[in-house]
Design a protein around this motif. Structure first.
Motif, PDB file in Angstrom:
ATOM      1  N   GLY A 111       0.294   5.069  -9.838  1.00 20.65           N
ATOM      2  CA  GLY A 111       0.512   4.815  -8.424  1.00 20.65           C
ATOM      3  C   GLY A 111       0.256   3.347  -8.128  1.00 20.65           C
ATOM      4  N   LYS A 112      -0.152   3.067  -6.897  1.00 22.53           N
ATOM      5  CA  LYS A 112      -0.452   1.692  -6.494  1.00 22.53           C
ATOM      6  C   LYS A 112      -1.937   1.534  -6.246  1.00 22.53           C
ATOM      7  CE  LYS A 112       3.252   1.243  -3.306  1.00 22.53           C
ATOM      8  NZ  LYS A 112       3.713   0.635  -2.083  1.00 22.53           N
ATOM      9  N   MET A 113      -2.433   0.326  -6.493  1.00 25.82           N
ATOM     10  CA  MET A 113      -3.794  -0.023  -6.090  1.00 25.82           C
ATOM     11  C   MET A 113      -3.833  -0.007  -4.557  1.00 25.82           C
ATOM     12  SD  MET A 113      -4.820  -3.400  -8.216  1.00 25.82           S
ATOM     13  CE  MET A 113      -4.150  -3.692  -9.823  1.00 25.82           C
ATOM     14  N   THR A 114      -5.022  -0.004  -4.006  1.00 30.63           N
ATOM     15  CA  THR A 114      -5.126  -0.093  -2.553  1.00 30.63           C
ATOM     16  C   THR A 114      -4.603  -1.452  -2.102  1.00 30.63           C
ATOM     17  OG1 THR A 114      -7.328  -1.078  -2.477  1.00 30.63           O
ATOM     18  CG2 THR A 114      -7.221   1.348  -2.583  1.00 30.63           C
ATOM     19  N   ALA A 115      -4.218  -1.527  -0.853  1.00 26.93           N
ATOM     20  CA  ALA A 115      -3.729  -2.792  -0.304  1.00 26.93           C
ATOM     21  C   ALA A 115      -4.806  -3.875  -0.391  1.00 26.93           C
ATOM     22  CB  ALA A 115      -3.281  -2.606   1.142  1.00 26.93           C
ATOM     23  N   TYR A 116      -6.054  -3.509  -0.185  1.00 30.04           N
ATOM     24  CA  TYR A 116      -7.144  -4.492  -0.264  1.00 30.04           C
ATOM     25  C   TYR A 116      -7.263  -5.054  -1.681  1.00 30.04           C
ATOM     26  CZ  TYR A 116      -8.565  -3.398   4.461  1.00 30.04           C
ATOM     27  OH  TYR A 116      -8.582  -3.259   5.818  1.00 30.04           O
ATOM     28  N   GLN A 117      -7.120  -4.202  -2.672  1.00 31.79           N
ATOM     29  CA  GLN A 117      -7.178  -4.691  -4.052  1.00 31.79           C
ATOM     30  C   GLN A 117      -5.993  -5.615  -4.331  1.00 31.79           C
ATOM     31  OE1 GLN A 117      -7.229  -0.802  -5.839  1.00 31.79           O
ATOM     32  NE2 GLN A 117      -9.422  -0.888  -6.263  1.00 31.79           N
ATOM     33  N   ARG A 118      -4.801  -5.229  -3.893  1.00 29.17           N
ATOM     34  CA  ARG A 118      -3.622  -6.062  -4.147  1.00 29.17           C
ATOM     35  C   ARG A 118      -3.729  -7.408  -3.451  1.00 29.17           C
ATOM     36  NH1 ARG A 118       0.859  -2.672  -2.106  1.00 29.17           N
ATOM     37  NH2 ARG A 118      -0.739  -1.277  -1.348  1.00 29.17           N
ATOM     38  N   VAL A 119      -4.170  -7.423  -2.199  1.00 31.99           N
ATOM     39  CA  VAL A 119      -4.319  -8.694  -1.477  1.00 31.99           C
ATOM     40  C   VAL A 119      -5.360  -9.572  -2.159  1.00 31.99           C
ATOM     41  CG1 VAL A 119      -5.168  -9.706   0.691  1.00 31.99           C
ATOM     42  CG2 VAL A 119      -3.441  -7.899   0.741  1.00 31.99           C
ATOM     43  N   THR A 120      -6.458  -8.983  -2.579  1.00 36.80           N
ATOM     44  CA  THR A 120      -7.512  -9.739  -3.261  1.00 36.80           C
ATOM     45  C   THR A 120      -6.995 -10.389  -4.543  1.00 36.80           C
ATOM     46  OG1 THR A 120      -9.224  -8.298  -2.366  1.00 36.80           O
ATOM     47  CG2 THR A 120      -9.800  -9.574  -4.316  1.00 36.80           C
ATOM     48  N   LEU A 121      -6.112  -9.697  -5.247  1.00 35.54           N
ATOM     49  CA  LEU A 121      -5.564 -10.208  -6.499  1.00 35.54           C
ATOM     50  C   LEU A 121      -4.347 -11.104  -6.291  1.00 35.54           C
ATOM     51  CD1 LEU A 121      -5.903  -6.938  -8.576  1.00 35.54           C
ATOM     52  CD2 LEU A 121      -7.216  -9.055  -8.888  1.00 35.54           C
ATOM     53  N   GLY A 122      -3.960 -11.316  -5.040  1.00 40.23           N
ATOM     54  CA  GLY A 122      -2.821 -12.189  -4.750  1.00 40.23           C
ATOM     55  C   GLY A 122      -1.475 -11.503  -4.937  1.00 40.23           C
ATOM     56  N   ILE A 123      -1.453 -10.178  -4.890  1.00 39.59           N
ATOM     57  CA  ILE A 123      -0.208  -9.422  -5.009  1.00 39.59           C
ATOM     58  C   ILE A 123       0.282  -9.152  -3.589  1.00 39.59           C
ATOM     59  CG2 ILE A 123       0.869  -7.296  -5.827  1.00 39.59           C
ATOM     60  CD1 ILE A 123      -1.506  -7.151  -7.875  1.00 39.59           C
ATOM     61  N   PRO A 124       1.425  -9.707  -3.205  1.00 38.06           N
ATOM     62  CA  PRO A 124       1.889  -9.535  -1.827  1.00 38.06           C
ATOM     63  C   PRO A 124       2.261  -8.086  -1.495  1.00 38.06           C
ATOM     64  CG  PRO A 124       3.413 -10.927  -3.081  1.00 38.06           C
ATOM     65  CD  PRO A 124       2.310 -10.542  -3.998  1.00 38.06           C
ATOM     66  N   LEU A 125       2.061  -7.735  -0.238  1.00 42.54           N
ATOM     67  CA  LEU A 125       2.403  -6.409   0.261  1.00 42.54           C
ATOM     68  C   LEU A 125       3.846  -6.430   0.759  1.00 42.54           C
ATOM     69  CD1 LEU A 125      -0.801  -5.692   2.388  1.00 42.54           C
ATOM     70  CD2 LEU A 125      -0.407  -5.207  -0.027  1.00 42.54           C
ATOM     71  N   SER A 126       4.554  -5.337   0.575  1.00 44.78           N
ATOM     72  CA  SER A 126       5.938  -5.249   1.014  1.00 44.78           C
ATOM     73  C   SER A 126       5.994  -4.928   2.508  1.00 44.78           C
ATOM     74  CB  SER A 126       6.686  -4.162   0.242  1.00 44.78           C
ATOM     75  OG  SER A 126       7.952  -3.935   0.824  1.00 44.78           O
ATOM     76  N   LEU A 127       6.643  -5.796   3.270  1.00 42.16           N
ATOM     77  CA  LEU A 127       6.803  -5.540   4.697  1.00 42.16           C
ATOM     78  C   LEU A 127       7.619  -4.278   4.946  1.00 42.16           C
ATOM     79  CD1 LEU A 127       7.471  -9.125   6.104  1.00 42.16           C
ATOM     80  CD2 LEU A 127       5.510  -7.656   6.593  1.00 42.16           C
ATOM     81  N   ASN A 128       8.463  -3.911   4.005  1.00 39.02           N
ATOM     82  CA  ASN A 128       9.328  -2.748   4.185  1.00 39.02           C
ATOM     83  C   ASN A 128       8.776  -1.454   3.600  1.00 39.02           C
ATOM     84  OD1 ASN A 128      11.450  -3.862   5.693  1.00 39.02           O
ATOM     85  ND2 ASN A 128      12.261  -4.848   3.866  1.00 39.02           N
ATOM     86  N   GLN A 129       7.620  -1.506   2.946  1.00 37.67           N
ATOM     87  CA  GLN A 129       7.094  -0.294   2.321  1.00 37.67           C
ATOM     88  C   GLN A 129       5.640   0.006   2.656  1.00 37.67           C
ATOM     89  OE1 GLN A 129       7.830  -0.845  -1.849  1.00 37.67           O
ATOM     90  NE2 GLN A 129      10.010  -0.486  -1.643  1.00 37.67           N
ATOM     91  N   GLU A 130       4.864  -0.992   2.995  1.00 37.26           N
ATOM     92  CA  GLU A 130       3.426  -0.796   3.183  1.00 37.26           C
ATOM     93  C   GLU A 130       3.138   0.040   4.429  1.00 37.26           C
ATOM     94  OE1 GLU A 130      -0.086  -0.627   1.846  1.00 37.26           O
ATOM     95  OE2 GLU A 130       1.264  -1.991   0.803  1.00 37.26           O
ATOM     96  N   ALA A 131       2.115   0.871   4.349  1.00 36.37           N
ATOM     97  CA  ALA A 131       1.661   1.655   5.495  1.00 36.37           C
ATOM     98  C   ALA A 131       0.871   0.751   6.440  1.00 36.37           C
ATOM     99  CB  ALA A 131       0.782   2.815   5.023  1.00 36.37           C
ATOM    100  N   ALA A 132       0.736   1.195   7.671  1.00 35.55           N
ATOM    101  CA  ALA A 132       0.015   0.404   8.671  1.00 35.55           C
ATOM    102  C   ALA A 132      -1.395   0.072   8.208  1.00 35.55           C
ATOM    103  CB  ALA A 132      -0.023   1.148  10.004  1.00 35.55           C
ATOM    104  N   GLU A 133      -2.079   1.047   7.623  1.00 35.53           N
ATOM    105  CA  GLU A 133      -3.450   0.815   7.149  1.00 35.53           C
ATOM    106  C   GLU A 133      -3.493  -0.308   6.122  1.00 35.53           C
ATOM    107  OE1 GLU A 133      -6.829   3.121   4.563  1.00 35.53           O
ATOM    108  OE2 GLU A 133      -5.501   4.324   5.818  1.00 35.53           O
ATOM    109  N   GLY A 134      -2.497  -0.393   5.272  1.00 29.20           N
ATOM    110  CA  GLY A 134      -2.450  -1.432   4.251  1.00 29.20           C
ATOM    111  C   GLY A 134      -2.335  -2.832   4.832  1.00 29.20           C
ATOM    112  N   PHE A 135      -1.586  -2.967   5.920  1.00 29.21           N
ATOM    113  CA  PHE A 135      -1.420  -4.294   6.518  1.00 29.21           C
ATOM    114  C   PHE A 135      -2.730  -4.854   7.056  1.00 29.21           C
ATOM    115  CE2 PHE A 135       3.170  -3.036   7.060  1.00 29.21           C
ATOM    116  CZ  PHE A 135       3.656  -3.967   6.165  1.00 29.21           C
ATOM    117  N   THR A 136      -3.697  -4.004   7.336  1.00 27.26           N
ATOM    118  CA  THR A 136      -4.984  -4.507   7.829  1.00 27.26           C
ATOM    119  C   THR A 136      -5.759  -5.266   6.749  1.00 27.26           C
ATOM    120  OG1 THR A 136      -6.163  -2.441   7.366  1.00 27.26           O
ATOM    121  CG2 THR A 136      -5.180  -2.677   9.568  1.00 27.26           C
ATOM    122  N   ALA A 137      -5.289  -5.197   5.506  1.00 27.68           N
ATOM    123  CA  ALA A 137      -5.913  -5.972   4.425  1.00 27.68           C
ATOM    124  C   ALA A 137      -5.532  -7.447   4.508  1.00 27.68           C
ATOM    125  CB  ALA A 137      -5.500  -5.409   3.061  1.00 27.68           C
ATOM    126  N   VAL A 138      -4.484  -7.752   5.248  1.00 21.37           N
ATOM    127  CA  VAL A 138      -4.021  -9.134   5.386  1.00 21.37           C
ATOM    128  C   VAL A 138      -4.876  -9.834   6.433  1.00 21.37           C
ATOM    129  CG1 VAL A 138      -2.063 -10.593   6.063  1.00 21.37           C
ATOM    130  CG2 VAL A 138      -1.671  -8.494   4.742  1.00 21.37           C
TER     131      VAL A 138
END
Length: 185
Positions: A111-138
């Motif tokens: 699956g995918k790491m949490t959005a917080y883990q991805r943001v911390t590692l510099g992996i960008p979140l997809s504007l077209n796929q990320e859930a609302a909760e994930g965007f709060t990691a930005v």
């Protein structure tokens, strides 16, 4: 008089130190640290956990296979030499592998790491796929703006270009520039 002699000795030792350092630069023409080959930058981070010896996040300079990630994570706990795992598709940046072993049977979930883990590692979140909760990691995006991004994305049928996010209430040019490093299409 004695204090002055100590100060002169300390000044002399300091002068000698700087003289030696300067001589090093003149003779070697380099820094104090020996030159080394630069390490390849890890661009692809994969998290593996579950029944493995060394769970964690591993970085690669290429898109790794499952077997390469398993080599990093060590032995599979409880594996009694059952059938080898089938090679899955390559694991892309931000993947999470959960490996469980029970009675010699191995199950694998990718699956995918949490959005917080991805943001911390510099992996960008997809504007077209990320859930609302994930965007709060930005940084700079709170729950209300995150929900507004998802609402606007749904209304538009997805974002076609990064500037489409400017139609989201609460995101102007300054905020769009701030989030550009954290989001992608």
């Amino acid at each position: 008089m004695r204090k002055q002699n100590l100060n002169n000795a300390a000044s002399g030792a300091l002068f000698l130190f700087f003289l030696l350092v300067s001589a090093h630069f003149l003779v070697r023409g380099s820094s104090l640290v020996p030159a080394q080959q630069p390490l390849p930058l890890a661009r692809v981070f994969v998290r593996i956990h579950g029944d493995v010896s060394d769970p964690g996040v591993y970085g690669f300079d290429h898109v790794p296979s499952l077997s390469q990630v398993l080599q990093c994570a060590g032995d599979i706990k409880g594996n009694t030499g059952g059938p080898a795992l089938l090679e899955a598709e390559p694991l892309h940046a931000g993947c999470q592998v959960v490996l469980e072993s029970e009675n010699g049977r191995i199950s694998l979930k990718v699956g995918k790491m949490t959005a917080y883990q991805r943001v911390t590692l510099g992996i960008p979140l997809s504007l077209n796929q990320e859930a609302a909760e994930g965007f709060t990691a930005v940084p700079g995006i709170g729950p209300a703006t995150a929900r507004a991004i998802v609402r606007e994305r749904t209304r538009q049928g997805g974002f076609e270009k990064m500037d489409d996010v400017l139609s989201v209430r609460g995101i102007g040019p300054v905020m769009r520039k701030k989030i550009a490093d954290y989001c992608t299409l």
